[in-house]
Scaffold this motif. Structure first.
Motif, mmCIF file in Angstrom:
data_model
loop_
_atom_site.group_PDB
_atom_site.id
_atom_site.type_symbol
_atom_site.label_atom_id
_atom_site.label_comp_id
_atom_site.label_asym_id
_atom_site.label_seq_id
_atom_site.Cartn_x
_atom_site.Cartn_y
_atom_site.Cartn_z
ATOM 1 N N ARG A 48 -15.188 -12.678 8.213
ATOM 2 C CA ARG A 48 -14.674 -12.556 6.849
ATOM 3 C C ARG A 48 -13.151 -12.679 6.825
ATOM 4 O O ARG A 48 -12.588 -13.282 5.895
ATOM 5 N N GLU A 69 -12.354 -16.327 6.957
ATOM 6 C CA GLU A 69 -12.583 -16.969 5.665
ATOM 7 C C GLU A 69 -11.447 -16.681 4.696
ATOM 8 O O GLU A 69 -10.954 -17.587 4.001
ATOM 9 N N GLU A 70 -11.012 -15.434 4.637
ATOM 10 C CA GLU A 70 -9.926 -15.072 3.723
ATOM 11 C C GLU A 70 -8.602 -15.692 4.155
ATOM 12 O O GLU A 70 -7.790 -16.087 3.304
ATOM 13 N N ARG A 128 -8.660 -19.312 3.141
ATOM 14 C CA ARG A 128 -8.490 -19.390 1.690
ATOM 15 C C ARG A 128 -7.037 -19.148 1.302
ATOM 16 O O ARG A 128 -6.492 -19.822 0.404
ATOM 17 N N LEU A 173 -1.919 -12.607 2.017
ATOM 18 C CA LEU A 173 -3.074 -11.915 2.591
ATOM 19 C C LEU A 173 -2.564 -10.758 3.436
ATOM 20 O O LEU A 173 -1.777 -10.962 4.372
ATOM 21 N N ARG A 230 -12.942 3.821 1.135
ATOM 22 C CA ARG A 230 -13.590 2.999 0.116
ATOM 23 C C ARG A 230 -13.215 3.433 -1.294
ATOM 24 O O ARG A 230 -13.199 2.614 -2.223
ATOM 25 N N ARG A 273 -9.650 -1.826 -3.495
ATOM 26 C CA ARG A 273 -9.934 -2.630 -4.678
ATOM 27 C C ARG A 273 -11.219 -3.413 -4.466
ATOM 28 O O ARG A 273 -11.680 -3.589 -3.337
ATOM 29 N N GLU A 274 -11.762 -3.918 -5.557
ATOM 30 C CA GLU A 274 -12.903 -4.817 -5.446
ATOM 31 C C GLU A 274 -12.445 -6.113 -4.780
ATOM 32 O O GLU A 274 -11.459 -6.715 -5.185
ATOM 33 N N GLY A 275 -13.148 -6.517 -3.748
ATOM 34 C CA GLY A 275 -12.764 -7.706 -2.994
ATOM 35 C C GLY A 275 -12.065 -7.389 -1.696
ATOM 36 O O GLY A 275 -11.963 -8.258 -0.815
ATOM 37 N N ASP A 276 -11.575 -6.162 -1.533
ATOM 38 C CA ASP A 276 -11.005 -5.755 -0.247
ATOM 39 C C ASP A 276 -12.130 -5.572 0.768
ATOM 40 O O ASP A 276 -13.258 -5.225 0.417
ATOM 41 N N ILE A 277 -11.813 -5.794 2.042
ATOM 42 C CA ILE A 277 -12.829 -5.801 3.100
ATOM 43 C C ILE A 277 -12.510 -4.717 4.120
ATOM 44 O O ILE A 277 -11.397 -4.678 4.661
ATOM 45 N N PRO A 331 -6.971 -9.312 0.310
ATOM 46 C CA PRO A 331 -6.620 -10.614 -0.280
ATOM 47 C C PRO A 331 -5.583 -10.456 -1.388
ATOM 48 O O PRO A 331 -5.678 -9.552 -2.224
#
Length: 476
Positions: A319, A322-323, A326, A334, A368, A372-376, A390
Motif C-alpha cells: 500500500r 501504491e501511495e 500516486r 506523502l 485509529r 483521517r479517512e484514507g490514512d494507512i 497521503p
C-alpha cells in the motif's frame, strides 16, 4: 397372444378369423331353427355366411380403428416424440434467456408451450391415460427447467468468490427462479446476521430480527410464512412502496452449520414446486457461500495482522508503494511516520505477554481514533508501526504525530489495581520535501528520526532533518 408387431394388424387378423368362424358355424345354427339342411348346408350358403362374417369382422375392425384408433393415434404420435421431447425441452430451455426461463417457471401449463399436451375429451380409460400423460409430461418439463435453473445457478456460483457480488447475483437469480418480488441474503458473522445483498425489501433490520429468521437459523429448516396484515414485509419499488405477506425464510446450511439465511417475498403464495426448487438451489449456495467466506478470511489473513486487525508488513509495504507512485504521478505530498511503543519489553516482562497483547490492541485503537479517512496503519514489526499519510506535508506529519502521541499517552489500561502507562516514540518524514526515488528511502529516514526520538528521551516525535526545519520536538 401376438401374431405381428402391430396391434391393429393382430386385430384385423383376429376379426377375419372370427368372421370366418362365424360364417362357417352359422349354417349349422340355422338348421337348429328348423330350416331344412338341404337349403343351408350348401356351398353357396356357406360362402354367403362366411362373406357376411368377414364383412362384420371388417366393420368391427373399422369401428375399432375409427373410435379407439383415433385416441391411440394421438398417444402414438406423442409417444413417438417422447424420446425427442426431453431433448427438445432441454434445448429450448437451454437457449432461453433468463426472462423466458422465468415465464416458463411461473406458467402453470408449462408443457403446453412445448407442444406435449394431449386434449382430454373423455371420461373413460383414454381420458385417464391422457390426464396421466399430461401430468407426466408436465412433471418432466418442470424437472428439466429446475435442472436448467440449477445448472445456470451453479455456473454463476462457480465464477464468484467475493462475498458481495456472489450474494447479489445469488439473490437476483433466486428471485427470478421463484417468481419473487423481493429478497435478501444475510450471513452469520460473530454470532450476528449481517446483510450482504438486498433487493426491494425496506425494513431489513426488523425482518432479520423476526422469530421466523431465528427459527430458520436454529433449526436449519425452511420457514414458509403467510404474514398477518399488521406484520407484512414492506417492499420499496421504483413505483412506490407496498406490502406483501407471502414469505420464504430459507437457511443456508453447509455440513450442518447455518451460514446465513435467504428471505424471499412474493405477491402470491409459494407452491410445492418452488419450495422444491429452492431446496435444490440452496445446496450449491451453501457450498459456494462457505468457499466465499473461507476465501475472505484467508484473504484477510494474508493482508491483516491477526492480533491488531491492521495491515501486516507485507501488505502495508504494498500500500505504501501504491501511495508513493500516486504521489509521484500527481506531484502531491506523502507523509510517513514510524513509531514504536516505549519500553515494550519491560511491559511484557512485568505483566506478561497477554497484557502486552492488550497494550498493542489498545495502541492501535487509540491511533485509529485520530487518523483521517484514507490514512494507512500497518504493524511493521513486533511493537513497531508504520503510518502512511497521503497528502501530508512535513508540518502535517508533525501535527498528526503529536495527535497520535497524545492519543496513546492518554489511553487508560488497567490491570488489576495497577494502571499501565504507555508512551510511544515517533519519526516522521514527507515527500517531496525529502525528494527520493523509492519509498524504502522514506522509511529509512523515518526510522533514523525514530532512533533520534528514542535517544532524546522517548515519548516524542522527531522529524527528518533534511525534510523539516526547524525540528518539532515534543516535551513529556
Amino acid at each position: 397372444m401376438r401374431l405381428t408387431r402391430k396391434v391393429f394388424s393382430d386385430l384385423a387378423i383376429f376379426m377375419g378369423i372370427f368372421g370366418f368362424m362365424i360364417g362357417t358355424v352359422f349354417p349349422f345354427f340355422v338348421t337348429l331353427l328348423g330350416v331344412p339342411s338341404d337349403y343351408v348346408l350348401t356351398l353357396p350358403f356357406f360362402i354367403a355366411c362366411i362373406s357376411a362374417g368377414l364383412i362384420a369382422g371388417g366393420v368391427n375392425y373399422y369401428l375399432a380403428r375409427k373410435v379407439v384408433g383415433s385416441r391411440l393415434i394421438i398417444l402414438s404420435n406423442v409417444g413417438r416424440h417422447m424420446r425427442s421431447l426431453a431433448e427438445t425441452m432441454r434445448r429450448g430451455i437451454h437457449q432461453a434467456d433468463e426472462e423466458e426461463l422465468t415465464v416458463m417457471l411461473s406458467t402453470e401449463e408449462l408443457c403446453g408451450k412445448m407442444g406435449c399436451q394431449i386434449e382430454v375429451d373423455s371420461d373413460d380409460e383414454f381420458g385417464e391415460s391422457a390426464t396421466a400423460f399430461n401430468l407426466l409430461a408436465q412433471t418432466l418439463s418442470r424437472t428439466i427447467i429446475t435442472e436448467r435453473a440449477a445448472h445456470s445457478f451453479s455456473n454463476m456460483l462457480a465464477t464468484q468468490l467475493d462475498i458481495e457480488p456472489l450474494a447479489d447475483k445469488a439473490i437476483r437469480k433466486l428471485m427470478l427462479y421463484t417468481n419473487s418480488v423481493g429478497g435478501l441474503l444475510a450471513v452469520v458473522e460473530h454470532g450476528e446476521l449481517e446483510t450482504v445483498a438486498c433487493h426491494v425489501i425496506s425494513d431489513v433490520h426488523s425482518v432479520l430480527r423476526s422469530d421466523y429468521v431465528k427459527e430458520a437459523i436454529n433449526s436449519g429448516e425452511t420457514q414458509i410464512i403467510r404474514l398477518p396484515k399488521n406484520a407484512e414485509i414492506v417492499l420499496n419499488h421504483v413505483i412506490g412502496e407496498h406490502n406483501t405477506k407471502y414469505v420464504i425464510v430459507d437457511p443456508i446450511v453447509y455440513k450442518g452449520v447455518s451460514l446465513g439465511v435467504i428471505v424471499l417475498a412474493a405477491e402470491k403464495d409459494y407452491d410445492e414446486e418452488v419450495i422444491h426448487r429452492i431446496s435444490i438451489l440452496r445446496i450449491g449456495l451453501g457450498l459456494a457461500l462457505n468457499n466465499s467466506l473461507t476465501h475472505g478470511r484467508m484473504r484477510l489473513l494474508a493482508t491483516q495482522d491477526p492480533l491488531t486487525g491492521v495491515y501486516n508488513r507485507g501488505f502495508g509495504a504494498k500500500r505504501l508503494n501504491e501511495e508513493f507512485q500516486r504521489a509521484v504521478r500527481g506531484d502531491s505530498p506523502l507523509g510517513v511516520i514510524l513509531f514504536d511503543i516505549d519500553d515494550f519489553k519491560v511491559i511484557n516482562d512485568t505483566y506478561g505477554h497477554l497484557i502486552g497483547d492488550r497494550v498493542l490492541i489498545g495502541v492501535v485503537k487509540s491511533v485509529r481514533s485520530v487518523l483521517r479517512e484514507g490514512d494507512i496503519l500497518t504493524r511493521y514489526g513486533g511493537e513497531e508501526f508504520l503510518v502512511v499519510l497521503p497528502g501530508a506535508s512535513s508540518v502535517d506529519v508533525a501535527q498528526m504525530g503529536e495527535r497520535i502521541r497524545h492519543a496513546v499517552k492518554d489511553m487508560q489500561l488497567v490491570e488489576g489495581s495497577q494502571s499501565i502507562h504507555v508512551t510511544i516514540s515517533l519519526g516522521g518524514v514527507s515527500h517531496p520535501e525529502l525528494n527520493v526515488s523509492q519509498e524504502d528511502v522514506l522509511i529509512r529516514h523515518a526510522d533514523e528520526a525514530l532512533y533520534r526520538a528514542k535517544g532524546a528521551g522517548k515519548d516524542r516525535i522527531e522529524m527528518d532533518k533534511s525534510g523539516f526545519k526547524p525540528l518539532l520536538n515534543s516535551v513529556n
